[in-house]
Design a protein around this motif. Structure first.
Motif: not given
Length: 566
Positions: A254-271, A429-439
């Motif tokens: 949900y930090c993507p929500y706070c960054r104004g990116l609610p549609s961006v999902k976490p990166c697989n390796n991050y998960c 999709n390894q580039e356009e994903c949420w890595n914990g800080h940004s897309k």
């Protein structure tokens, strides 16, 4: 232009500039997309801003310009915890239902199998042996009661129970072969002490001992294993994430929500790193769980292979007759040795002696002839018995396949969850994903499985020096059950009330195997056939039947007895 008028114009404009966030564009980013996604979660929009605000108040997400208030961050943090718990429960659904449904199915089939077997035997023995069987039926009823207790894990010493049965049976039979004497309770107690020494029933108990005992042990232990697997799976699926895990979940989901990116999902390796940290203790179940599954599969082989339902009923009757015949064949020698050891008994009243000999035991017992098997009630229950047995065999095969699929299930949890398209952006999709800080791409390496490997987990704070006590208890439960399953596979009795790694000290380790055999034999001996002058000829014709067939049949009956006992 008057200076006072110029100041009146400039001051409001300066105030407007000061009201904008430092370093921000003149036009702040809208939070409309976040408001829509946040409302879709069922939350109130009262506290959510329309435009980004300064993020110094955030405790988990990056403290940059944000669409989240403190209240939003708290609610979304709780939401991430609930969603994680639901994900784990969904992921564990297969393994939990495998043990729940298969335990229920196997138990139902086995109980029905036993009910049909017991009914078939009772119908046949009443028809064949008549009143003599019915007059001694309490001996068999007690045996079935104790076998039921044994099957359900009761504190039953099979060796003592079966020894008691054989002693009681010898007392009954001894009186039948010596109706001219009166025996007191003390005398009969003396007679029972000669059971092992005299072997009045011949070699039948010894031949059946191993197969029958292993049948009881295998069935009881297998059902108990399904119970333990069910309980462990249910317990482990109820996770309680640590504070460090909850922070990591919030940051990922949900930090993507706070960054104004609610549609961006976490990166697989991050998960994967987040889940490996949150489920580190569960992954440590894998080693013991896999050993447990292997042991269950071994015991399933005992249930699936050696027991052929087609040979259950026919040889049982012959075996019963064979045991009774052995007792009668050796009646003179047995009586002589008992009289020598216990003393000469008192003569019975003339009336009783004259009546008992012809009515009960004067002529030879006639073995049951399979061709005379009734085709009504008993035949119907026999057919049903075969159908139920085949169904149960299919059930065991089905259970084996499901057990194989459940191996390594706990260490696979992170991978299963992170493959869910509802959770991550996927591996493609390894580039356009949420890595914990940004897309952007997630760069840290993926951690290995288990608690000790999370010491350098970049996403979750894990104290590797404090293993989860609850998970360790489940590991111990699996370890104990695995040892019991191995004992059962080798034919050794198991006491489920004993938490040690050794087989029970009930005296039925290898002796237990003997105990089960006497159980079958006990049922046989109780049935005393009616006198028949042609019985010797029938006996001799029944003798050549294959011992392996007879043994296999008794094993099946024992399995059936176990099921009913459940």
């Amino acid at each position: 232009m008057p200076s006072s008028w110029i100041g009146a114009v400039i001051l409001p404009f300066t105030g407007l500039l000061l009201s904008l966030p430092a370093g921000a564009d003149v036009k702040a980013r809208s939070c409309s997309e976040v408001r829509q996604a946040y409302g879709a979660k069922g939350f109130s929009l009262a506290d959510i801003p329309y435009q980004e605000i300064a993020g110094e108040h955030l405790r988990i997400c990056p403290q940059e310009y944000t669409c989240c208030t403190t209240e939003m961050e708290d609610k979304l943090s709780q939401q991430s915890k609930l969603e994680f718990e639901n994900l784990v429960e969904e992921t564990s659904h297969f393994v939990r239902t495998t043990f729940v449904s298969r335990h229920k199915k196997f138990d139902e089939f086995f109980r029905e199998l036993l009910e049909n077997a017991e009914k078939s035997l009772n119908d046949m023995f009443v028809r064949t042996y008549g009143m003599l069987y019915m007059q001694n039926s309490e001996v068999f009823q007690d045996l079935f009661t104790e076998l039921k207790r044994y099957y359900t894990g009761g504190n039953v010493n099979l060796e003592e129970m079966l020894n008691d049965f054989w002693a009681r049976l010898l007392e009954r039979m001894f009186q039948l072969i010596n109706p001219q004497y009166h025996f007191s309770e003390d005398y009969l107690e003396c007679v029972s002490k000669y059971t092992d020494q005299l072997k009045p029933f011949g070699d039948v108990p010894r031949k059946l001992k191993v197969q029958v005992t292993r049948a009881f042990i295998a069935a009881r232990t297998f059902v108990q294993g399904l119970t333990v697997g069910r309980e462990v799976a249910n317990r482990v699926s109820k996770v309680s994430p640590t504070p460090g895990c909850i922070r990591a979940l919030m940051k990922m989901l949900y930090c993507p929500y706070c960054r104004g990116l609610p549609s961006v999902k976490p990166c697989n390796n991050y998960c994967l790193n987040v889940m490996k940290g949150c489920l580190a203790n569960q992954a440590d179940l894998d080693t013991e769980w896999n050993l447990f599954i292997d042991a269950m599969l071994l015991v399933a082989e005992r249930l699936e292979g050696p027991f052929n339902i087609e040979s259950v009923m026919d040889p049982i009757d012959v075996k019963i007759s064979e045991a009774i015949m052995n007792m009668q064949e050796n009646s003179i020698q047995v009586s002589a040795k008992v009289f020598q050891g216990c003393g000469q008994p008192k003569p019975a009243p003339a009336l009783r002696s004259a009546r008992s000999v012809p009515e009960n035991f004067n002529t030879r017992f006639r073995p049951y002839n399979p061709e005379e098997r009734p085709t009504t009630a008993a035949g119907t229950s026999l057919d049903r018995l075969r159908i139920v047995w085949r169904t149960m065999q299919h059930s065991v095969t089905d259970i084996k396949e499901k057990l194989k699929l459940s191996k390594k299930v706990w260490s696979a949890f992170p991978y299963t969850i992170c493959k869910d398209e509802r959770v991550t952006a996927g591996t493609s999709n390894q580039e356009e994903c949420w890595n914990g800080h940004s897309k952007a791409r997630y760069l840290p390496e993926i951690m290995n499985d288990g608690l000790t490997n999370q010491i350098n987990n970049p996403e979750v704070e894990v104290d590797i020096t404090r293993p989860d006590t609850f998970i360790r208890q489940q590991i111990m439960a699996l370890r104990v059950m695995t040892n019991k399953l191995k004992n059962a596979y080798n034919g050794n009795d198991v006491n489920f009330q004993d938490t040690s790694d050794e087989s029970s000290g009930s005296g039925s380790g290898s002796g237990c195997m003997d105990d089960v055999c006497p159980t079958e034999f006990e049922f046989v001996t109780t049935e005393a056939p009616a006198a028949d002058p042609d019985r010797r000829e029938v006996d001799s014709s029944a003798a050549p039947l294959s011992h392996s067939l007879l043994s296999g049949a008794l094993i099946c009956l024992v399995l059936a007895l176990q099921r009913l006992c459940r």
